[in-house]
Scaffold this motif. Structure first.
Motif, PDB file in Angstrom:
ATOM      1  N   PRO A 193      25.971 -11.094  55.429  1.00  0.00           N
ATOM      2  CA  PRO A 193      25.085 -10.248  56.249  1.00  0.00           C
ATOM      3  C   PRO A 193      24.480  -9.095  55.476  1.00  0.00           C
ATOM      4  CG  PRO A 193      27.379  -9.932  56.876  1.00  0.00           C
ATOM      5  CD  PRO A 193      27.343 -11.100  55.952  1.00  0.00           C
ATOM      6  N   ILE A 194      25.181  -8.587  54.455  1.00  0.00           N
ATOM      7  CA  ILE A 194      24.660  -7.480  53.651  1.00  0.00           C
ATOM      8  C   ILE A 194      23.473  -7.948  52.810  1.00  0.00           C
ATOM      9  CG2 ILE A 194      25.268  -5.697  51.978  1.00  0.00           C
ATOM     10  CD1 ILE A 194      26.769  -5.651  54.713  1.00  0.00           C
ATOM     11  N   VAL A 195      23.623  -9.110  52.191  1.00  0.00           N
ATOM     12  CA  VAL A 195      22.535  -9.650  51.374  1.00  0.00           C
ATOM     13  C   VAL A 195      21.316  -9.965  52.243  1.00  0.00           C
ATOM     14  CG1 VAL A 195      21.858 -11.625  49.957  1.00  0.00           C
ATOM     15  CG2 VAL A 195      24.055 -10.526  49.574  1.00  0.00           C
ATOM     16  N   ILE A 196      21.553 -10.446  53.454  1.00  0.00           N
ATOM     17  CA  ILE A 196      20.431 -10.721  54.357  1.00  0.00           C
ATOM     18  C   ILE A 196      19.700  -9.427  54.713  1.00  0.00           C
ATOM     19  CG2 ILE A 196      19.870 -11.429  56.723  1.00  0.00           C
ATOM     20  CD1 ILE A 196      21.830 -13.677  56.463  1.00  0.00           C
ATOM     21  N   VAL A 214      17.969 -15.702  48.747  1.00  0.00           N
ATOM     22  CA  VAL A 214      19.043 -14.870  48.192  1.00  0.00           C
ATOM     23  C   VAL A 214      20.446 -15.424  48.409  1.00  0.00           C
ATOM     24  CG1 VAL A 214      17.688 -12.750  48.359  1.00  0.00           C
ATOM     25  CG2 VAL A 214      19.087 -13.457  50.304  1.00  0.00           C
ATOM     26  N   LEU A 215      20.640 -16.308  49.392  1.00  0.00           N
ATOM     27  CA  LEU A 215      21.998 -16.754  49.700  1.00  0.00           C
ATOM     28  C   LEU A 215      22.535 -17.766  48.692  1.00  0.00           C
ATOM     29  CD1 LEU A 215      22.004 -16.946  53.601  1.00  0.00           C
ATOM     30  CD2 LEU A 215      22.913 -15.171  52.099  1.00  0.00           C
ATOM     31  N   LEU A 241      23.704 -15.825  45.783  1.00  0.00           N
ATOM     32  CA  LEU A 241      24.988 -15.177  46.080  1.00  0.00           C
ATOM     33  C   LEU A 241      26.138 -16.148  45.856  1.00  0.00           C
ATOM     34  CD1 LEU A 241      26.750 -12.908  47.252  1.00  0.00           C
ATOM     35  CD2 LEU A 241      26.259 -13.818  49.535  1.00  0.00           C
ATOM     36  N   SER A 242      26.004 -17.365  46.357  1.00  0.00           N
ATOM     37  CA  SER A 242      27.054 -18.367  46.179  1.00  0.00           C
ATOM     38  C   SER A 242      27.244 -18.705  44.696  1.00  0.00           C
ATOM     39  CB  SER A 242      26.722 -19.630  46.966  1.00  0.00           C
ATOM     40  OG  SER A 242      27.683 -20.643  46.746  1.00  0.00           O
ATOM     41  N   TYR A 243      26.123 -18.930  43.989  1.00  0.00           N
ATOM     42  CA  TYR A 243      26.212 -19.306  42.580  1.00  0.00           C
ATOM     43  C   TYR A 243      26.858 -18.199  41.730  1.00  0.00           C
ATOM     44  CZ  TYR A 243      23.177 -23.393  43.304  1.00  0.00           C
ATOM     45  OH  TYR A 243      22.651 -24.598  43.711  1.00  0.00           O
ATOM     46  N   MET A 244      26.498 -16.949  41.995  1.00  0.00           N
ATOM     47  CA  MET A 244      27.067 -15.848  41.220  1.00  0.00           C
ATOM     48  C   MET A 244      28.555 -15.688  41.514  1.00  0.00           C
ATOM     49  SD  MET A 244      24.798 -14.705  39.174  1.00  0.00           S
ATOM     50  CE  MET A 244      25.392 -13.085  38.654  1.00  0.00           C
ATOM     51  N   SER A 245      28.960 -15.917  42.754  1.00  0.00           N
ATOM     52  CA  SER A 245      30.389 -15.840  43.072  1.00  0.00           C
ATOM     53  C   SER A 245      31.155 -16.985  42.402  1.00  0.00           C
ATOM     54  CB  SER A 245      30.607 -15.866  44.583  1.00  0.00           C
ATOM     55  OG  SER A 245      30.342 -17.149  45.122  1.00  0.00           O
ATOM     56  N   TYR A 267      25.135 -22.753  53.019  1.00  0.00           N
ATOM     57  CA  TYR A 267      24.330 -23.905  53.461  1.00  0.00           C
ATOM     58  C   TYR A 267      23.952 -23.747  54.933  1.00  0.00           C
ATOM     59  CZ  TYR A 267      23.278 -28.898  54.343  1.00  0.00           C
ATOM     60  OH  TYR A 267      22.685 -30.081  54.687  1.00  0.00           O
ATOM     61  N   ALA A 268      24.932 -23.361  55.753  1.00  0.00           N
ATOM     62  CA  ALA A 268      24.670 -23.163  57.174  1.00  0.00           C
ATOM     63  C   ALA A 268      23.959 -21.837  57.436  1.00  0.00           C
ATOM     64  CB  ALA A 268      25.977 -23.220  57.957  1.00  0.00           C
TER      65      ALA A 268
END
Length: 602
Positions: free
Chosen positions: A130-133, A146-147, A150-154, A567-568
């Motif tokens: 929610p913060i990135v959104i 952006v999501l 976020l997943s790839y960097m984590s 993804y969702a």
């Protein structure tokens, strides 16, 4: 065929049957008709039923330190959430985005990668979505832009340390069962750092070209992103308005207590602008908006009375007092009437906050006219609340799922996590021991409530791991792993270590994109160790290879849990991951293999 010859036949073909059973398990993962944990459990039961793994061996699976360590790290990570540490960091980045623009988003993604190396990246991504959104909205970007980053960097950050992802801990546990020494906390740092640098650069340059621009159906996402309008007054402990504990306080003191957005200050019939230097008096009513956790945190503060109580009773009066959140469905008796005119408050029931999607519901709680779809936080005695919820048109009445932040224990939570990591780096004690001690500290000091600690553990991951460990033992017993190594070894016996590393990484990465990475890790780790022994190579570089290949999964939303989460949330299609993910798989794979060869083999 007699009964004896039938069992002889089965014993001679046990390797073939167990291979077919493993293939069925993998197909179950691939088609996703059942949850992965259910598929793995059924597979483990099949191996037990066929006698390929004994009951004692299944019970020994539960002595593996990896699942216990994973569960402990989930709890330690939850303490950083419950004490508001991650929320404070995210609030800082949202404000920074308004001042610095895109550079703030890049800084947050780098911070997420670093944080993923110090805690489990799954709860971290859940908190940051929610913060990135919000940051993307302030930058006028679609959340789909952006999501995935976020997943790839984590994921990349999870390759930095042993605790960065549950897969790393699981592979270390399987390797220890095979007789290898436990890994150190920063043992994989050189390889993970290479993957992070190359992956970040690729993401920065190719992401804008390959990521989709698509509106998400979940732009506001979860409870953390939903804001309630509420109100607060100063509480006074003495008879005089300006006693030592309850004197006039500047509005800045109120806003400093929690991340709230003050809308106005009502002083009698006058509406004042929210000036930070404005002194709040007994008569003032502060109208503000905050998410549920912030509202609950402020509600527990001794200096402020939060919410609308017609009889001005204490919000939590009585031992049986509780709070519920309900969605108002609307009826002829109360729709369109002001909250102050409703008969809910005769027994001391109060309204703590009201949320209306896309709108401010009113000038103050007493003046709100309820509309269907409003989310209302009600506070009162259990019996009174039940009567109101049944007599009025409320649906989906539940206790708030979020908790007040325990900000006064934030430093303790940070110190405990840092101490566990530091002592593990120094090899003072095994990681599982340190993690369990850390869990004991945060539970004893109530950095996180016990109920929330247990809820933070992803039981499906633990069940999947235990079941796959049992299947792995069955494959070892039936000789499948030895047979597989015997097939592969002749082709790699004369190959250079670099070629062996590349081949194993490619196999691991390919399988990880199709099924759970934890399942792949359990199967391929003993294969890597046996392969190293058969070709006369140190097994550690190959274990590192499986570790990075099983963690760095980018091309599908099912290969890694954080990919599935975004993804969702981002409204993605399957192909959105393929476009950028295949490129990431190749460049990160090459960087990882070269760094393993350079630092661990050459």
């Amino acid at each position: 065929m007699s009964q004896v010859s039938f069992w002889v036949f089965l014993s001679e073909t046990s390797g073939l049957i167990s291979t077919l059973m493993l293939a069925l398990v993998f197909l179950g993962f691939l088609f996703e008709k059942l949850p992965p944990a259910a598929v793995a459990t059924a597979g483990a039961a099949g191996f037990l039923l066929m006698g390929y793994v004994s009951t004692d061996e299944v019970l020994q699976v539960f002595s593996n330190p990896a699942p216990i360590t994973i569960a402990a790290m989930f709890i330690l990570s939850s303490a950083l959430v419950s004490t508001g540490v991650l929320d404070a960091a995210s609030s800082y980045f949202v404000k920074l985005a308004k001042r610095r623009g895109l550079s703030a988003l890049i800084l947050l993604l780098l911070g997420a990668a670093i944080a993923s190396g110090l805690m489990n990246n799954t709860p971290l991504v859940l908190v940051l979505i929610p913060i990135v959104i919000k940051m993307a909205q302030s930058l006028k970007l679609a959340s789909s832009r952006v999501l995935i980053p976020l997943s790839y960097m984590s994921i990349l950050g999870g390759t930095l340390t042993l605790i960065g992802t549950s897969t790393n801990l699981l592979i270390d546990g399987v390797a220890q069962q095979a007789g290898m020494e436990p890994m150190r906390m920063l043992e994989i740092l050189p390889f993970g750092l290479s993957a992070l640098v190359v992956g970040s650069v690729t993401l920065f340059f190719l992401g804008p070209l390959l990521l989709p621009t698509r509106a998400s159906a979940n732009e506001t996402l979860d409870d953390e992103a939903i804001e309630f309008m509420s109100e607060a007054r100063i509480r006074y402990s003495g008879e005089h308005e300006k006693d030592a504990e309850g004197g006039d306080r500047p509005l800045s003191d109120f806003t400093a207590l929690s991340r709230t957005r003050v809308l106005s200050v009502l002083r009698g019939s006058e509406r004042l602008k929210p000036d930070p230097d404005l002194l709040l008096t007994r008569q003032d009513l502060v109208i503000f908006q905050a998410n549920q956790s912030e509202l609950l945190t402020l509600r527990e503060h001794p200096r402020y009375q939060v919410g609308y109580y017609k009889q001005r009773l204490e919000p939590r009066e009585g031992a049986s007092s509780e709070m519920v959140e309900a969605v108002y469905a609307g009826d002829a008796r109360s729709s369109g009437r002001r909250v102050s005119d409703l008969n809910w408050f005769e027994k001391g029931v109060g309204v703590v906050g009201i949320s209306r999607r896309g709108h401010n519901p009113g000038p103050e709680l007493a003046g709100v006219r309820l509309r269907p779809g409003d989310r209302v936080l009600l506070d009162g005695r259990s019996g009174d609340l039940s009567s109101i919820l049944h007599s009025e048109s409320f649906v989906a009445a539940t206790r708030p799922r979020l908790r007040p932040y325990k900000r006064h224990r934030a430093n303790l939570a940070i110190f405990t996590m840092a101490l566990v990591v530091a002592l593990s780096i120094l090899n003072i004690a095994p990681l599982v021991t340190l993690a369990l001690l850390g869990v004991g500290v945060i539970l004893l000091t109530r950095c996180v409530e016990a109920e929330d600690a247990w809820n933070s553990i992803d039981g499906s991951i633990l069940v999947l791991i235990f079941a796959m460990l049992a299947i792995g033992q069955g494959l070892e017993n039936t000789g499948v792993i030895k047979t597989l190594v015997a097939v592969i070894a002749p082709y790699l016996s004369d190959a250079s270590p670099l070629v062996v590393i590349f081949a194993l990484y490619a196999l691991t990465s390919l399988l990880t994109e199709m099924v759970s990475n934890n399942a792949v890790a359990v199967i391929l780790t003993p294969v890597a160790i046996s392969l190293a022994a058969s070709i006369g190579m140190d097994p550690k570089p190959l274990v590192y290879t499986v570790m990075l290949g099983a963690s760095a999964s980018f091309a599908t939303p099912i290969g890694y849990q954080t990919n599935t989460i975004v993804y969702a949330a981002g409204g993605y299609r399957f192909s959105d991951f393929l476009k950028l993910g295949l490129v990431m798989n190749v460049v990160v794979g090459v960087a990882s293999c070269l760094s393993i060869w350079f630092f661990a083999v050459r």
